[in-house]
Every structure is written in C-alpha cells, then in structure tokens.
Design an enzyme around this catalytic site. Structure first.
Site, mmCIF file in Angstrom:
data_model
loop_
_atom_site.group_PDB
_atom_site.id
_atom_site.type_symbol
_atom_site.label_atom_id
_atom_site.label_comp_id
_atom_site.label_asym_id
_atom_site.label_seq_id
_atom_site.Cartn_x
_atom_site.Cartn_y
_atom_site.Cartn_z
ATOM 1 C CG LEU A 200 -2.918 1.369 -10.520
ATOM 2 C CD1 LEU A 200 -1.608 1.113 -11.231
ATOM 3 C CD2 LEU A 200 -3.892 2.019 -11.470
ATOM 4 C CG ASN B 206 3.359 1.521 -2.142
ATOM 5 O OD1 ASN B 206 2.562 0.600 -2.278
ATOM 6 N ND2 ASN B 206 3.540 2.440 -3.067
ATOM 7 N NE ARG C 103 8.522 4.658 -14.391
ATOM 8 C CZ ARG C 103 7.324 5.196 -14.164
ATOM 9 N NH1 ARG C 103 7.227 6.389 -13.635
ATOM 10 N NH2 ARG C 103 6.230 4.530 -14.480
ATOM 11 C CE LYS D 59 0.620 4.724 -3.293
ATOM 12 N NZ LYS D 59 0.283 3.762 -4.298
ATOM 13 C CE LYS E 136 6.780 8.661 -6.594
ATOM 14 N NZ LYS E 136 6.281 9.610 -5.640
ATOM 15 C CD GLU F 264 -4.796 3.797 -8.463
ATOM 16 O OE1 GLU F 264 -5.656 4.613 -8.808
ATOM 17 O OE2 GLU F 264 -5.022 2.574 -8.345
ATOM 18 N N GLY G 86 11.922 -2.963 -7.018
ATOM 19 C CA GLY G 86 12.196 -1.892 -7.975
ATOM 20 C C GLY G 86 10.895 -1.229 -8.380
ATOM 21 C CE LYS H 161 2.439 11.710 -21.105
ATOM 22 N NZ LYS H 161 2.360 12.071 -19.697
ATOM 23 C CB CYS I 81 5.359 2.578 -6.558
ATOM 24 S SG CYS I 81 4.405 2.966 -8.018
HETATM 25 C C1 UGA Z 1 3.275 -1.288 -6.167
HETATM 26 C C2 UGA Z 1 2.177 -1.792 -5.216
HETATM 27 O O1 UGA Z 1 2.145 -3.217 -5.226
HETATM 28 C C3 UGA Z 1 0.807 -1.231 -5.593
HETATM 29 O O2 UGA Z 1 -0.160 -1.640 -4.652
HETATM 30 C C4 UGA Z 1 0.905 0.302 -5.609
HETATM 31 O O3 UGA Z 1 -0.336 0.894 -6.014
HETATM 32 C C5 UGA Z 1 1.975 0.720 -6.578
HETATM 33 O O4 UGA Z 1 3.249 0.138 -6.177
HETATM 34 C C6 UGA Z 1 2.047 2.231 -6.554
HETATM 35 O O5 UGA Z 1 2.372 2.798 -5.485
HETATM 36 O O6 UGA Z 1 1.667 2.875 -7.549
HETATM 37 P P1 UGA Z 1 4.145 -2.034 -8.605
HETATM 38 O O7 UGA Z 1 5.288 -1.105 -8.368
HETATM 39 O O8 UGA Z 1 3.427 -1.986 -9.897
HETATM 40 O O9 UGA Z 1 3.002 -1.817 -7.456
HETATM 41 O O10 UGA Z 1 4.729 -3.511 -8.482
HETATM 42 P P2 UGA Z 1 4.738 -4.771 -7.515
HETATM 43 O O11 UGA Z 1 4.179 -5.898 -8.259
HETATM 44 O O12 UGA Z 1 4.158 -4.482 -6.182
HETATM 45 O O13 UGA Z 1 6.301 -5.017 -7.390
HETATM 46 C C7 UGA Z 1 7.178 -4.047 -6.830
HETATM 47 C C8 UGA Z 1 8.579 -4.612 -6.740
HETATM 48 O O14 UGA Z 1 8.674 -5.602 -5.739
HETATM 49 C C9 UGA Z 1 9.076 -5.283 -8.022
HETATM 50 O O15 UGA Z 1 10.427 -4.961 -8.193
HETATM 51 C C10 UGA Z 1 8.907 -6.763 -7.756
HETATM 52 O O16 UGA Z 1 9.780 -7.574 -8.488
HETATM 53 C C11 UGA Z 1 9.237 -6.795 -6.272
HETATM 54 N N1 UGA Z 1 8.636 -7.948 -5.568
HETATM 55 C C12 UGA Z 1 7.295 -8.067 -5.494
HETATM 56 C C13 UGA Z 1 9.456 -8.906 -4.969
HETATM 57 O O17 UGA Z 1 10.706 -8.799 -5.025
HETATM 58 N N2 UGA Z 1 8.886 -9.944 -4.299
HETATM 59 C C14 UGA Z 1 7.537 -10.076 -4.197
HETATM 60 O O18 UGA Z 1 7.085 -11.058 -3.571
HETATM 61 C C15 UGA Z 1 6.725 -9.115 -4.823
#
Ligand code: UGA
Length: 423
Positions: free
Chosen positions: A151, A206, A325, A202, A261, A149, A255, A35, A258
């Site tokens: 992001l 989520n 994932r 945090k 989990k 975090e 899904g 890595k 994050c």
């Molecule tokens: C999520 C959080 O949004 C971040 O703020 C957080 O930092 C991160 O987890 C983490 O804990 O590291 P992420 O998993 O990258 O970020 O993705 P999202 O864009 O939030 O989407 C999560 C899931 O929800 C996806 O499966 C997405 O398709 C779904 N989703 C999202 C919906 O079904 N509807 C929505 O309106 C938004």
C-alpha cells in the site's frame, strides 16, 4: 476467519479495518494503551483519507475490536499477522527487535496450527531466526508465512481494498490454502511463492520504483545542460509500451518511511554478501546527494541564502498525508535556517517545527507563507498548491517548482523567475 493483527501502526490499522470489511473477525493488538484507546474511539494518530470512516464502520459492525492483551488476542486466532515496525539500524541493516519481541509475546498463547504471518518488511531468510524464538515458548504446532505489503500512504485504504496483487510466501499446503481463501474476496492475482521470494519481492518492488525515480532525476539533470524538457522526454518515451508514462515524475528524490529505508537495507544486505558494486548501493547514495546538490544550485541563483525570506509550500513527504518522515522540507528548512534565511512554511496537513528557531514560522495559509518571499519553493504537489493563484510580484522573486507543476511563461508574466526540474 479469526485474525489478529499485532502492531497498530499505519499498515496494521489499515489491514485490520480492510480484513474486517470482508467479514472477518479481526482483533488489533498493541502494547500501547493510549493508541488502543484512541483507536477504539475511531481516531488514528495520522492523516489518511477514508481510514477513520472505515475504522468506525467496522467497529460498529463488531467485526473489529482492539486490545492490549496478548492472551485475549491470540487465544482464538487462526491467523496472527505481525505488522510491527522494522526500523533501520545505523548500519542500514534492519532492526528486528520489535518482530522478535512480538514473537516471544504471542508464542505462549498460540493454539494448535495457528499461522503466524509476517507482514512487516523483513530480510529474506529471517524465518530461520524467528522460528526458534516462537518454538522455545510454545508446545503447539504453528506455521510461518510471509505476506508483504504494497500500500501507499495517502491512498492506503483503496490500495488495500483493490491491490494489484497479493503475494503469499508459504511452503505448507494448509497455509497456502487458508491464506488464499482469506484473500479471495480481494479479487486480485495471488502469487504464491516460498517465503524468501515473497520477502525479496517486497524489497525488489521498492528498490525498482526508487531506481526509476532516481533514473529520471539523473536524466533531468542532463536535460538542464542542453535545453531539453524532462516532461517532453517522459511524454516521448512513455508511449513505448515497455516504458510507460507513469510513476516517474522528477523532483527532489524519493522520501517517506519506505523507499529510503528499504533501499538502504538492501544495500546493506548487498555489502554483507560482498556484492559491493550492486546498483542499489549507488541508488541510495544518489538519492542522499540530490537535495544538497540542488540547494547548492538554488543558492547560486539567489545569491546566497543569508537574510533571504523563503516561502516553503509543502512539509509532508508527499500529498494526502501528514507524514514528514524523510520529507524534503525537513532536509531543506534546517539547511536554509543554518545559512541565515527566514523561513515561512505551510502544509495543508503536516505540522513541523525545528526546535527554538525564531527565524522559522509555520504559516496558517499558503498566502501567509509566501508573503514578501524572496524565494518560493513548492516542495509537494498538494492539489491546493497546483490550483493556487499566485499573485503578481514587484520585487525579484525566485520561484522553485520542484514538481514541475507550473508553466514557466505564466509565472514569468507575473514577475517570478521560474526554476523547474530538468527544463
Ligand atoms: C511506497 C510504495 O509505492 C508502496 O508500494 C509500498 O507499499 C510502500 O512504499 C511501503 O513499502 O510501505 P509510499 O512511501 O507511501 O509507498 O509513497 P510513494 O507514493 O510510492 O512515494 C515515495 C516517494 O517517491 C515520495 O517521496 C514521492 O514524492 C516520490 N516519487 C514518487 C517521485 O519522486 N516521483 C514519482 O514519480 C513517484
């Protein structure tokens, strides 16, 4: 400031590059030499827009270096940020093995008064376990702080450069001052609280977002019984300033690495403290049941999956990432293959294949994936799919739009039988 980041996974690499871009002297540390060698060449093992450019830029400016040596990385660090993985155990509780190992390995090299910051998602109260691990391997004074975090994958660089807020969990004034100074250039509100509150922030963020998504999916299910359209419902409720239009488009459930989990971890914690009826336990269960429930319904629409050709658009868990994932595709495709379907799937970035199944092909284009399909399933809102000109079809073709991206009338006029979510 001299900053070392332990763990060069997704959060570690993005944070390292961004802290470096604000003029800090950053060292990224990982025990995996493969890595580190690839990061030195500016390559990351996943797709994330803007990240490789920033990585190369910061290494060229000498603000960012990578190493596998704890001794080299920790000796001069004022702040050590732990960003290693915290996977779930089968019980749903957090596996702290990597965090504890990092603490053991960094401790002997600490200089006086270094701040050890936990960025990984960890349960509130964990410092009671971590402190003695570090203290047993060093004689110097050190501090602990939490820095959760927030992001999102796919927009990680922009989210980190322009965060909605920075949350600092610390007690001692010197720690609060140094971490505040480090985050001043981010120009975001800084919330300073005790570590347990930071860690709870945090999980709560989520769990709330996961609840919001689960809630709208539940309402979408009700709409399907009464002729209402969930998109209209969101439009109508969203103008209420307390509610808003954002972040609750319906679909197949949440899904990614994050939400599933973190919700499970919070549920496992709720059970541990005997809060057996806590809402997060139900949210996790509803999300797990969502795809099987929808597949059942779709199966009856198409007259069973056996010998049907299915074109899947979207393998990643969401657009602008190749992360699979907890992606819907990985739950749906194996089930379809099990039931005897022939599956052709396409994704602009993600690559995945079940082991040894001649009924599965990863197509090179969307056109190839949907060719001769009895059923097309759009699982991810990649821009490529939204703008795709679907061809006219002669034979009966079920079009499952799990993101409500398309107009039912338009697809019907092309010969498809349209099925959205909650409409
Ligand atoms: C999520 C959080 O949004 C971040 O703020 C957080 O930092 C991160 O987890 C983490 O804990 O590291 P992420 O998993 O990258 O970020 O993705 P999202 O864009 O939030 O989407 C999560 C899931 O929800 C996806 O499966 C997405 O398709 C779904 N989703 C999202 C919906 O079904 N509807 C929505 O309106 C938004």
């Amino acid at each position: 400031m001299n900053i070392t980041i332990i763990g060069t996974g997704f959060v570690g690499v993005v944070s390292a590059a961004v802290y470096a871009s604000f003029g800090n002297n950053v060292i990224g540390l990982d025990i995996d030499p493969k890595k580190i060698n690839s990061l030195k060449l500016g390559k990351v093992p996943f797709f994330e827009p803007k990240l490789e450019d920033l990585l190369i830029q910061q290494q060229n400016s000498k603000n960012l270096t990578f190493t596998t040596s704890y001794e080299k990385a920790i000796a001069d660090a004022q702040i050590v940020i732990i960003a290693v993985g915290t996977p779930s155990l089968p019980s749903g509780a957090v596996d702290l093995t990597y965090i504890k190992q990092a603490c053991e390995d960094l401790a002997p090299h600490l200089k006086e008064n270094t701040i050890v910051v936990i960025k990984s998602t960890v349960p509130p109260g964990i410092f009671k376990e971590i402190k003695p691990i570090i203290a047993s391997k060093t004689k110097v004074n050190f501090y602990l702080a939490a820095l959760p975090e927030f992001l999102k994958e796919g927009t990680a660089v922009d989210d980190t450069l322009n965060p909605d807020r920075i949350v600092i969990g610390a007690i001692e004034e010197t720690v609060i001052n140094q971490l505040t100074k480090l985050h001043q250039p981010f120009n975001a509100p800084i919330v300073t609280v005790k570590p347990e509150s930071a860690q709870m922030i945090k999980y709560t963020a989520n769990a709330y977002l996961a609840t919001r998504i689960t809630f709208i999916n539940q309402i979408a299910d009700l709409c399907e019984h009464n002729g209402a359209d969930i998109n209209d419902v969101i439009e109508g409720i969203g103008y209420d300033k307390r509610i808003g239009h954002h972040y609750w488009y319906p679909g197949l459930g949440y899904g990614g690495s994050c939400f599933p989990k973190d919700v499970n971890e919070l549920a496992s914690y709720a059970k541990k403290v005997k809060e057996d009826k806590n809402l997060v336990i139900t949210i996790g269960k509803l999300n797990e049941q969502r795809i099987p429930k929808l597949l059942n319904k779709y199966s009856s629409l198409i007259g069973g999956w056996k010998n049907k050709t299915i074109g899947i658009l979207g393998i990643s868990f969401k657009p602008n990432t190749n992360d699979t994932r907890e992606a819907p595709a990985l739950k749906i495709i194996p089930e379809l293959l099990n039931k005897g379907s022939i599956v052709n799937a396409f994704d602009p970035k993600a690559i995945w294949s079940p082991s040894n199944n001649s009924n599965y092909t990863q197509a090179k284009t969307a056109k190839e994936a949907i060719n001769k399909a009895d059923c097309i399933m759009v699982l991810v809102e990649w821009p490529e799919f939204i703008n795709y000109k679907f061809p006219k079809v002669e034979k009966p073709t079920l079009f499952i739009d799990t993101r409500n991206l398309f107009e039912a009338e338009k697809l019907s006029s092309l010969g498809y039988t349209y099925q959205g979510i909650g409409r």
